[in-house]
Motif scaffolding. Sequence first.
Motif, mmCIF file in Angstrom:
data_model
loop_
_atom_site.group_PDB
_atom_site.id
_atom_site.type_symbol
_atom_site.label_atom_id
_atom_site.label_comp_id
_atom_site.label_asym_id
_atom_site.label_seq_id
_atom_site.Cartn_x
_atom_site.Cartn_y
_atom_site.Cartn_z
ATOM 1 N N LEU A 256 0.820 -1.204 0.000
ATOM 2 C CA LEU A 256 0.000 0.000 0.000
ATOM 3 C C LEU A 256 0.858 1.259 0.000
ATOM 4 C CD1 LEU A 256 -2.861 -1.072 2.415
ATOM 5 C CD2 LEU A 256 -3.138 -0.367 0.035
ATOM 6 N N GLY A 257 2.036 1.196 0.618
ATOM 7 C CA GLY A 257 2.931 2.344 0.582
ATOM 8 C C GLY A 257 3.318 2.696 -0.846
ATOM 9 N N PHE A 258 3.751 1.710 -1.616
ATOM 10 C CA PHE A 258 4.130 1.965 -3.009
ATOM 11 C C PHE A 258 2.912 2.344 -3.854
ATOM 12 C CE2 PHE A 258 7.854 -0.380 -1.617
ATOM 13 C CZ PHE A 258 8.868 0.316 -2.264
ATOM 14 N N LEU A 259 1.764 1.741 -3.564
ATOM 15 C CA LEU A 259 0.555 2.044 -4.335
ATOM 16 C C LEU A 259 0.121 3.492 -4.125
ATOM 17 C CD1 LEU A 259 -1.811 1.144 -6.119
ATOM 18 C CD2 LEU A 259 -2.970 0.354 -4.043
ATOM 19 N N THR A 260 0.056 3.941 -2.884
ATOM 20 C CA THR A 260 -0.415 5.307 -2.621
ATOM 21 C C THR A 260 0.555 6.348 -3.175
ATOM 22 O OG1 THR A 260 0.567 5.144 -0.393
ATOM 23 C CG2 THR A 260 -1.798 4.734 -0.592
ATOM 24 N N VAL A 261 1.847 6.125 -3.018
ATOM 25 C CA VAL A 261 2.813 7.073 -3.574
ATOM 26 C C VAL A 261 2.739 7.060 -5.103
ATOM 27 C CG1 VAL A 261 5.268 7.671 -3.765
ATOM 28 C CG2 VAL A 261 4.338 6.931 -1.576
ATOM 29 N N GLY A 262 2.538 5.882 -5.679
ATOM 30 C CA GLY A 262 2.403 5.796 -7.126
ATOM 31 C C GLY A 262 1.185 6.545 -7.641
ATOM 32 N N VAL A 263 0.072 6.457 -6.939
ATOM 33 C CA VAL A 263 -1.137 7.175 -7.349
ATOM 34 C C VAL A 263 -0.907 8.679 -7.276
ATOM 35 C CG1 VAL A 263 -3.545 7.655 -6.758
ATOM 36 C CG2 VAL A 263 -2.704 5.307 -6.763
#
Length: 525
Positions: A256-263
Amino acid sequence: MVTSTDSGTGAAAPNASGAPPGQPPSRFPYRTIALGTVGSTLLMLAALGAGGILIRDPVLGHGPLSWIRYGHGQALATALLYLGFALVVWAWVRLGRYVLAGRVGTRPVLVAAACWMAPLLVSPPLFTRDVFSYLGQGAQLLHGLDPYADGPTELDVLPDVVLNVHSLWQTTPAPYGPLFLFVAQGVVAVTGNNVIAGVIGTRLVLLVGLAMMLWALPRLTRHLGGRLPVTTWLAVASPMTVIHLVGGPHNDLLMLGFLTVGVVAALERWHAVAIALVTVGMLIKPTAAVALPFLVWVWANHLPAERSLTRRFWRAVLPALGIFAVVFVAGTWLSLRSFNLGWITGLQAPTLIANWLNFPTGIGDIVYNVVHLVVDVPSSPFVTVARFLAFGLLAVVAVRQWWLSRHGGNEAIFRMAVTLLAVALLAPPTLPWYLTWGFVIASAFPWRRAHLAVVVAVSVFLVLVYYPTGEQAMYDWWFIAGVVAASAYAAAAFLRPDPLGLVAAWRGPAEAAAGKPTEESTERA
């Protein structure tokens, strides 16, 4: 769930003291934070006897406190653990009411979340034993075995690590991305056969994902129109994050860390970075791949508008595929020292879990039980057919949501969150913490008050449907009835303090008439 206007969570502009007009100046919610911290500490202490305890416990195994792991001692520990959970939920609900009233900003919510998480960093695993599988699979990679070919039982070293892996996963291949196995390998390389240190080390590594979320959520909320105190209350201070993702712990937190920063990167036009980050998230947990097609639409709609949408789409999808391929191949090779795609077939391992929390599995079970009243037949064909049909439904939902997101922007991110929730509910298995995939993204949108109450009920329910030991409780129907009642009460308490009048009855009519202060008037955030 969410709405395009913040009619439910909106508040009047605060006055100079930070409180909405007509309300007295606010103070920091020390007692609410302390209430949750006491509850979290009880969770940590009680988990020594009632949580995901070790098969051979070097701390309590033969010491004077070993009684807490057996018989009446374990029953007492279980009662204390549920008491601790109730205090955490009580504190979270109170904090949520203050947030909606505009009397709590983001900082008190983050302080509360930090205080509630801190005791759980050194706790035995709560409501799961997955972390032992992480360590076992990391140990396989460390000692030259292929975690995608065999289970941890093949290891002839690190006996304590192997012994604590759940029996279901002893012989099954790893379903996680290669990058996460590389991370698990690093943890085991440091902690060795010390499982307690391994669990704590895993939690500390997964906090990197939490830190990334904390960086991303303010920016995500600014883009998607939500209120940051509400977002942090939902995504960070929730029992789903505090107890499941941190207390578990679960590698979903790192993904989720990588997903939220990616978004965030996609919304701020750093499209190559966004695709790379979400691909890294996929190499941790494959679910992150669901987000990639939606981010392509965001990219396409940031291109010059003089070209047709079709041409803009191809101008976005081709470089996105190139970036994905480079990161995917490089990440796999660096993690495994080979281009091993066995983790794709390893995704079949979790489908061994069958319970009604997964909608198609539950429907298959219902149909089987009805037919079984007449004909003696096995249950597996009913579940298999229901899951097959659900995959078809999921494909339709995902494609439709993707097409509806073709104009990019916030709409694409909302559709992405819906699809992540659909994957969690329709693709087997459905495990409680899987719903955080969509919830964390959706938390940055505006929310109506009634919908937040539903999230409160769902969050409490999704923690309690598993026993603290990590075994499912979903077929203990009297227990589940109690879970439903507790979840409904938590939602009602979010909408109105003391919905059943229990506190008023305890205080008595005389004290109520005298105007004895309530929690709402004595603790102002």
